[in-house]
Design a protein around this motif. Structure first.
Motif, PDB file in Angstrom:
ATOM      1  N   TYR A 127      -1.757  -7.224  -3.607  1.00 12.14           N
ATOM      2  CA  TYR A 127      -1.963  -6.864  -2.194  1.00 12.14           C
ATOM      3  C   TYR A 127      -0.868  -7.491  -1.330  1.00 12.14           C
ATOM      4  N   ALA A 128      -0.532  -8.765  -1.638  1.00 11.78           N
ATOM      5  CA  ALA A 128       0.557  -9.433  -0.911  1.00 11.78           C
ATOM      6  C   ALA A 128       1.876  -8.681  -1.138  1.00 11.78           C
ATOM      7  N   MET A 129       2.092  -8.228  -2.380  1.00 14.09           N
ATOM      8  CA  MET A 129       3.308  -7.451  -2.690  1.00 14.09           C
ATOM      9  C   MET A 129       3.354  -6.158  -1.860  1.00 14.09           C
ATOM     10  N   SER A 130       2.175  -5.540  -1.679  1.00 13.58           N
ATOM     11  CA  SER A 130       2.143  -4.272  -0.936  1.00 13.58           C
ATOM     12  C   SER A 130       2.529  -4.477   0.537  1.00 13.58           C
ATOM     13  N   MET A 131       2.374  -5.711   1.032  1.00  9.95           N
ATOM     14  CA  MET A 131       2.753  -5.995   2.427  1.00  9.95           C
ATOM     15  C   MET A 131       4.206  -6.453   2.537  1.00  9.95           C
ATOM     16  N   MET A 132       4.810  -6.808   1.379  1.00  7.20           N
ATOM     17  CA  MET A 132       6.195  -7.305   1.416  1.00  7.20           C
ATOM     18  C   MET A 132       7.191  -6.299   0.838  1.00  7.20           C
ATOM     19  N   GLY A 133       6.729  -5.412  -0.025  1.00  5.75           N
ATOM     20  CA  GLY A 133       7.637  -4.457  -0.663  1.00  5.75           C
ATOM     21  C   GLY A 133       8.293  -5.064  -1.893  1.00  5.75           C
ATOM     22  N   TRP A 134       8.940  -4.227  -2.710  1.00  7.30           N
ATOM     23  CA  TRP A 134       9.498  -4.672  -3.991  1.00  7.30           C
ATOM     24  C   TRP A 134      10.510  -5.803  -3.860  1.00  7.30           C
ATOM     25  N   TYR A 177       4.859   3.295  -2.395  1.00 11.23           N
ATOM     26  CA  TYR A 177       5.319   1.904  -2.249  1.00 11.23           C
ATOM     27  C   TYR A 177       5.803   1.600  -0.826  1.00 11.23           C
ATOM     28  N   GLY A 178       5.533   2.517   0.100  1.00 10.89           N
ATOM     29  CA  GLY A 178       5.952   2.287   1.490  1.00 10.89           C
ATOM     30  C   GLY A 178       5.059   1.236   2.155  1.00 10.89           C
ATOM     31  N   TYR A 179       5.522   0.664   3.258  1.00 13.73           N
ATOM     32  CA  TYR A 179       4.706  -0.336   3.973  1.00 13.73           C
ATOM     33  C   TYR A 179       3.475   0.333   4.576  1.00 13.73           C
ATOM     34  N   LYS A 180       2.345  -0.393   4.495  1.00 15.54           N
ATOM     35  CA  LYS A 180       1.071   0.181   4.946  1.00 15.54           C
ATOM     36  C   LYS A 180       0.836  -0.133   6.433  1.00 15.54           C
ATOM     37  N   ALA A 181       1.903  -0.312   7.207  1.00 20.95           N
ATOM     38  CA  ALA A 181       1.771  -0.752   8.605  1.00 20.95           C
ATOM     39  C   ALA A 181       1.754   0.447   9.540  1.00 20.95           C
ATOM     40  N   ALA A 200       5.596  -4.063  14.510  1.00 23.56           N
ATOM     41  CA  ALA A 200       4.953  -5.367  14.716  1.00 23.56           C
ATOM     42  C   ALA A 200       3.919  -5.614  13.617  1.00 23.56           C
ATOM     43  N   ASP A 201       3.151  -4.571  13.319  1.00 21.93           N
ATOM     44  CA  ASP A 201       2.129  -4.645  12.277  1.00 21.93           C
ATOM     45  C   ASP A 201       2.773  -5.056  10.945  1.00 21.93           C
ATOM     46  N   GLY A 202       3.889  -4.388  10.618  1.00 23.40           N
ATOM     47  CA  GLY A 202       4.597  -4.683   9.368  1.00 23.40           C
ATOM     48  C   GLY A 202       5.098  -6.119   9.310  1.00 23.40           C
ATOM     49  N   VAL A 203       5.653  -6.596  10.421  1.00 25.11           N
ATOM     50  CA  VAL A 203       6.210  -7.957  10.481  1.00 25.11           C
ATOM     51  C   VAL A 203       5.105  -9.003  10.300  1.00 25.11           C
ATOM     52  N   PHE A 204       3.988  -8.821  11.033  1.00 18.34           N
ATOM     53  CA  PHE A 204       2.883  -9.794  10.932  1.00 18.34           C
ATOM     54  C   PHE A 204       2.231  -9.769   9.552  1.00 18.34           C
ATOM     55  N   GLY A 249       0.443   0.685  -6.018  1.00 14.47           N
ATOM     56  CA  GLY A 249       1.220   0.792  -4.783  1.00 14.47           C
ATOM     57  C   GLY A 249       0.475   0.159  -3.619  1.00 14.47           C
ATOM     58  N   ASN A 250       0.597   0.768  -2.427  1.00 13.15           N
ATOM     59  CA  ASN A 250      -0.018   0.137  -1.250  1.00 13.15           C
ATOM     60  C   ASN A 250      -1.506   0.466  -1.093  1.00 13.15           C
ATOM     61  N   SER A 251      -2.103   1.135  -2.104  1.00 10.48           N
ATOM     62  CA  SER A 251      -3.554   1.412  -2.016  1.00 10.48           C
ATOM     63  C   SER A 251      -4.373   0.313  -2.707  1.00 10.48           C
ATOM     64  N   VAL A 252      -3.704  -0.740  -3.169  1.00  5.60           N
ATOM     65  CA  VAL A 252      -4.401  -1.823  -3.879  1.00  5.60           C
ATOM     66  C   VAL A 252      -5.259  -2.636  -2.899  1.00  5.60           C
ATOM     67  N   ASP A 253      -6.445  -3.067  -3.357  1.00 10.41           N
ATOM     68  CA  ASP A 253      -7.328  -3.890  -2.510  1.00 10.41           C
ATOM     69  C   ASP A 253      -6.834  -5.337  -2.504  1.00 10.41           C
ATOM     70  N   ASP A 254      -7.423  -6.165  -1.598  1.00 14.41           N
ATOM     71  CA  ASP A 254      -6.980  -7.566  -1.551  1.00 14.41           C
ATOM     72  C   ASP A 254      -7.496  -8.379  -2.744  1.00 14.41           C
TER      73      ASP A 254
END
Length: 435
Positions: free
Chosen positions: A48-55, A203-207, A211-215, A280-285
């Motif tokens: 989940y952390a990877m999905s917020m940071m990207g590859w 694999y795109g950012y889920k923001a 601002a959402d993406g940065v935080f 990808g970015n559909s993974v749960d926390d």
């Protein structure tokens, strides 16, 4: 004569305190104590952390954190016996050696206690929720039981185990916990491979905005940082080892640390990379939620998490017990006894249980609180102590590496709580006290 009596009395107290009670541990006990302390159930949130940071950034931050924390851990192991005839058995003793008797205590103790007590509360909640997940997976038609009751059931095991007198006496529990952490990590990435990559994987950012993406990125950095909290118990683990000038404890300790860190890499990297690659970015926390099948395997993984968290709770609470008992015996002049230990430890476990029941979303708060304490104690406080005590040559390799770690650590300490605080504010409407 009085001097000899005072020395004998001090030795009697040291032989009773949990950290210094027995000094006959071997290198392998250091390996699994460290592995249990490092690999928390947080490993399951790494995809989940990877999905917020990207590859790219995600891989860099994960691997860089592994390298930096291994380096700072090596420094702590080296500094344990840097003064001939003295052993810095506790993190705050090392702080006092660097910053002075009072200041050292005030710099290290609040941060170390935040990490250890915070982790114990988070483990109460994690243990209770994992029991609940196990129950719901095994018996989906059964009556739903509130999280609070599961936390009480989980706590009841810790009420008994917390009476183990010393760090060495929990070696078997710690070994079992270390095996479990390897087991559920392997299930997480093994079941992901078995599942296969989703056809519509993204694999795109889920923001929703920049601002959402940065935080989210700041928050994910924090989640990675909290995966490396073992520095808060490393000197206490080393204190359990025998040491002579010919055979210093740093040799077996370092051997154990290296084995533990290989285990950490084996748990973290495949779970983070394979979990993110498959979902990808559909993974749960928690990747075990995303992996709903096969049911029996997910149930087993949750049971492994429960056993691991019990061991983790014991490892993180032992230095806290040591601080409490030192204060009661040395400052309040109470006599060391079984009754003192029973009351003190039962009270601590009871308090962590009550806070866990009141605030079952404590994990989110830990992201905020922990940012101020996890990053310093693991990433840059050892570097500051090293620069202060060892005084490496200015602009030399050691000086440069330490300052790099300090700058990166301070950035992490500043940015991750910002991301976590925003996440808390956004999710606050879903939080329920006493749920």
């Amino acid at each position: 004569m009085e001097n000899e009596n005072a020395i004998a009395a001090r030795k009697g107290v040291d032989d009773w305190l949990p950290v210094t009670a027995s000094r006959d541990a071997k290198w392998w006990s250091s390996a699994f104590h460290n592995l249990t302390a490092m690999v928390g159930a947080g490993v399951l949130s790494l995809p989940y952390a990877m999905s917020m940071m990207g590859w790219g950034p995600g891989a860099v931050i994960l691997i860089l954190s592994w390298i930096i924390t291994l380096f700072t851990l090596w420094q702590m192991v080296e500094m344990h016996e840097m003064t001939p005839g003295v052993r810095y058995d506790r993190y705050h003793e090392l702080g006092q050696a660097a910053f002075g008797e009072k200041l050292g205590l005030w710099i290290v103790c609040p941060q170390q206690l935040t990490v250890e007590v915070g982790t114990c509360i988070a483990y109460m909640v994690t243990g209770g929720k994992s029991l609940q997940k196990f129950h719901n997976t095994v018996c989906p038609s059964c009556k739903d039981i509130r999280t609070s009751y599961w936390i009480i059931i989980f706590a009841s095991v810790n009420f008994v185990l917390c009476q183990c007198p010393s760090f060495n006496s929990i070696s078997f529990i710690s070994l079992l916990a270390a095996i479990m952490s390897l087991a559920y990590s392997t299930i997480a990435w093994g079941a992901s491979i078995e599942r296969g990559v989703k056809p519509d994987v993204d694999y795109g950012y889920k923001a929703h905005s920049t601002a959402d993406g940065v935080f989210n990125f700041f928050c994910a950095m924090g989640e990675v940082a909290f995966s490396y909290a073992g520095h808060n118990v490393v000197l206490e683990i080393q204190a359990t080892m025998p040491s002579t000038p010919e055979k210093p404890s740093k040799k077996p300790m370092w051997k154990g640390v290296v084995v533990a860190y290989i285990g950490v890499a084996f748990c973290y990297l495949p779970v983070a990379f394979i979990g993110y690659y498959v979902f990808g970015n559909s993974v749960d926390d928690n990747i075990l939620i995303t992996l709903e099948h096969p049911t029996w395997l997910i149930a087993a993984a949750n049971m492994f998490v429960i056993i691991h968290v019990i061991g983790g709770y014991q490892v993180f609470s032992m230095p806290v017990f040591d601080m409490i008992e030192t204060y009661l015996v040395k400052h309040l002049k109470l006599s060391p006894s079984f009754t003192l230990r029973l009351v003190a430890r039962t009270t601590f476990v009871g308090l962590t249980m009550i806070i866990g029941i009141c605030i079952p979303f404590f994990g989110a708060l830990l992201g905020f609180l922990g940012g101020f304490a996890f990053a310093p104690t693991s990433y840059f406080l050892p570097c500051i102590v090293w620069l202060k005590v060892k005084k490496p040559k200015r602009f030399g390799l050691s000086w440069f590496v330490n300052w790099t770690c300090i700058v990166l650590g301070v950035l992490l300490m500043t940015l991750s709580p910002i991301g976590a605080l925003r996440k808390i504010i956004i999710s606050a409407k879903d939080y329920k006290f006493f749920s």
